[in-house]
Design an enzyme around this catalytic site. Structure first.
Site, short mmCIF file in Angstrom:
data_model
loop_
_atom_site.label_atom_id
_atom_site.label_comp_id
_atom_site.label_asym_id
_atom_site.label_seq_id
_atom_site.Cartn_x
_atom_site.Cartn_y
_atom_site.Cartn_z
N GLY A 44 33.35 -11.77 10.00
CA GLY A 44 33.92 -11.47 11.32
C GLY A 44 33.29 -12.35 12.39
O GLY A 44 32.09 -12.58 12.38
N ASP A 101 25.95 -9.84 6.59
CA ASP A 101 25.25 -9.71 5.30
C ASP A 101 26.07 -10.21 4.11
O ASP A 101 25.51 -10.73 3.14
CB ASP A 101 24.71 -8.29 5.09
CG ASP A 101 25.79 -7.24 5.14
OD1 ASP A 101 26.95 -7.59 5.50
OD2 ASP A 101 25.50 -6.08 4.82
N THR A 123 26.97 -11.24 13.99
CA THR A 123 27.91 -10.13 13.81
C THR A 123 27.74 -9.14 14.94
O THR A 123 26.60 -8.84 15.33
CB THR A 123 27.74 -9.39 12.46
OG1 THR A 123 28.44 -8.14 12.51
CG2 THR A 123 26.30 -9.10 12.11
N ASP A 131 28.07 -6.11 14.81
CA ASP A 131 27.61 -4.80 14.32
C ASP A 131 26.11 -4.56 14.45
O ASP A 131 25.66 -3.41 14.38
CB ASP A 131 28.00 -4.63 12.85
CG ASP A 131 29.50 -4.45 12.64
OD1 ASP A 131 30.23 -4.44 13.64
OD2 ASP A 131 29.93 -4.34 11.48
N ARG A 151 31.36 -1.35 10.96
CA ARG A 151 31.92 -1.08 9.63
C ARG A 151 31.10 -0.04 8.87
O ARG A 151 31.64 0.87 8.29
CB ARG A 151 31.98 -2.40 8.86
CG ARG A 151 32.75 -2.33 7.60
CD ARG A 151 33.14 -3.67 7.06
NE ARG A 151 32.11 -4.70 7.26
CZ ARG A 151 32.29 -5.96 6.94
NH1 ARG A 151 33.45 -6.35 6.46
NH2 ARG A 151 31.35 -6.86 7.12
#
Ligand code: ADP
Ligand code: F6P
Length: 321
Positions: free
Chosen positions: A11, A103, A125, A127, A171
């Site tokens: 992403g 990751d 990312t 996240d 996620r």
């Protein structure tokens, strides 16, 4: 180290361009040739790459997304895909590679190291879910986008005395949800790391808040919780009698001009990645520990876990009285 490749994978995240720019310019500074590889590991196995120089990254620092494009490449998850990647790297004369991603991308980087291509990974990312790093590029910009959106939802929720149920990205991790919850004064924050009881942890705070004179309720739900915020809003309305609306913030969270924090950290991390390769190091993740940019072994880094702060979770509850 004469030639290195750089790619973005998984992403996208705001600040990836700042990291690419830092790689290219650190390379130029030290007289190293840098090749920009298109569409993540797809570009590596298909030889889709071009030379980059200091000028090819002009006007990119402030841009969201990634100028190299990104992709998810299934073929690369297979051994044959990795072998092909190493062969193509040889054909293009790459002595080393820098992978900017999450990751999943790091697992690919580890495979490349094992197959003989010196590789360094940089966490990019929104996240913020890389265990070995306190910070991942894109997280701060994403939080600012979420904050702006939730502030606006709060305006209309207060006017209508409604409950607003908002899904944010993440996620498998609740960092975006939790910190947006603190920054935006959410009544309820739901994250995948902590199980919840709908009656006790959702309905009760909404009803108690109303009884204490609150004009709205903001419920922030991390995508990784795996519930439908549309269904949740319906159920809240049915069970409390308070009007509820659902909003899925979606991919808007991945765009936008990177914040100062993202530009600075991406610049530091991108530059560090080149220096590691120049020092003959491979199989490293550039990461942030104790607020400093350091590096760890990829395999060890992938095994490290970071915990969502229970104190911050408690703070979110405490401040929502
Ligand atoms: P992220 O890097 O953001 O976590 P993904 O998990 O989608 O995103 O991974 C991005 C890409 O990294 C995948 O499309 C694939 O090419 C590669 N990748 C992911 N997992 C592995 C793996 N176990 N082995 C090799 N490559 C992988
Ligand atoms: O990993 C970053 C992330 O933005 C997650 O928060 C989200 O679940 C996922 O990517 C969405 O991916 P896609 O681009 O495939 O919709």
């Amino acid at each position: 180290m004469h030639t290195i490749g750089v790619l973005t994978s998984g992403g996208d995240a705001p600040g990836m361009n700042a990291a690419i720019r830092a790689v290219v310019r650190t390379g130029a500074y030290h007289g190293i040739r840098v090749m920009g590889i298109k569409r993540g590991y797809n570009g590596l196995i298909n030889g889709d790459m071009d030379d980059m120089d200091a000028r090819s990254v002009s006007e990119t620092l402030q841009k969201g997304g990634t100028i190299l494009q990104t992709a998810r490449c299934l073929e690369f998850k297979e051994e044959a895909g990795v072998r092909k990647g190493v062969e193509i790297a040889k054909v293009f004369g790459l002595d080393g590679l820098i992978v900017i991603g999450g990751d999943g991308s790091f697992r690919g980087a580890l495979d490349l190291c094992r197959a003989g291509l010196p590789t360094v990974a940089v966490p990019g990312t929104i996240d913020n879910d890389i265990g070995c790093s306190e910070y991942t590029i894109g997280y701060d910009t994403c939080l600012n986008t979420v904050q702006d959106a939730v502030d606006k939802l709060r305006d209309t929720s207060t006017s209508h005395e409604r409950c607003s149920v908002i899904e944010v990205m993440g996620r498998g991790a609740g960092y975006i949800a939790l910190n947006a919850g603190i920054a935006c004064g959410a009544e309820v924050v739901l994250v995948p790391e902590i199980p919840y009881d709908f009656d006790e942890d959702v309905l009760r705070p909404i009803l108690e808040g109303k009884a204490r004179g609150k004009k709205h309720s903001i419920i922030i739900v991390a995508e990784g919780v795996g519930v439908s915020v549309i269904e949740m809003a319906k159920e809240i309305q049915e069970k409390t009698g308070i009007e509820a609306r659902a909003t899925i913030l979606g991919h808007v969270q991945r765009g936008g001009s990177p914040s100062v924090r993202d530009r600075v950290i991406a610049s530091e991390m991108g530059s560090k990645a080149v220096e590691l390769l120049m020092e003959g190091k491979s199989n490293r993740i550039v990461c942030m520990q104790n607020s400093k940019v350091v590096d760890v072994d990829i395999e060890e880094g992938l095994q490290m876990k970071k915990k969502l702060s229970e104190d911050i979770m408690k703070l979110a509850k405490k401040l929502s009285v």
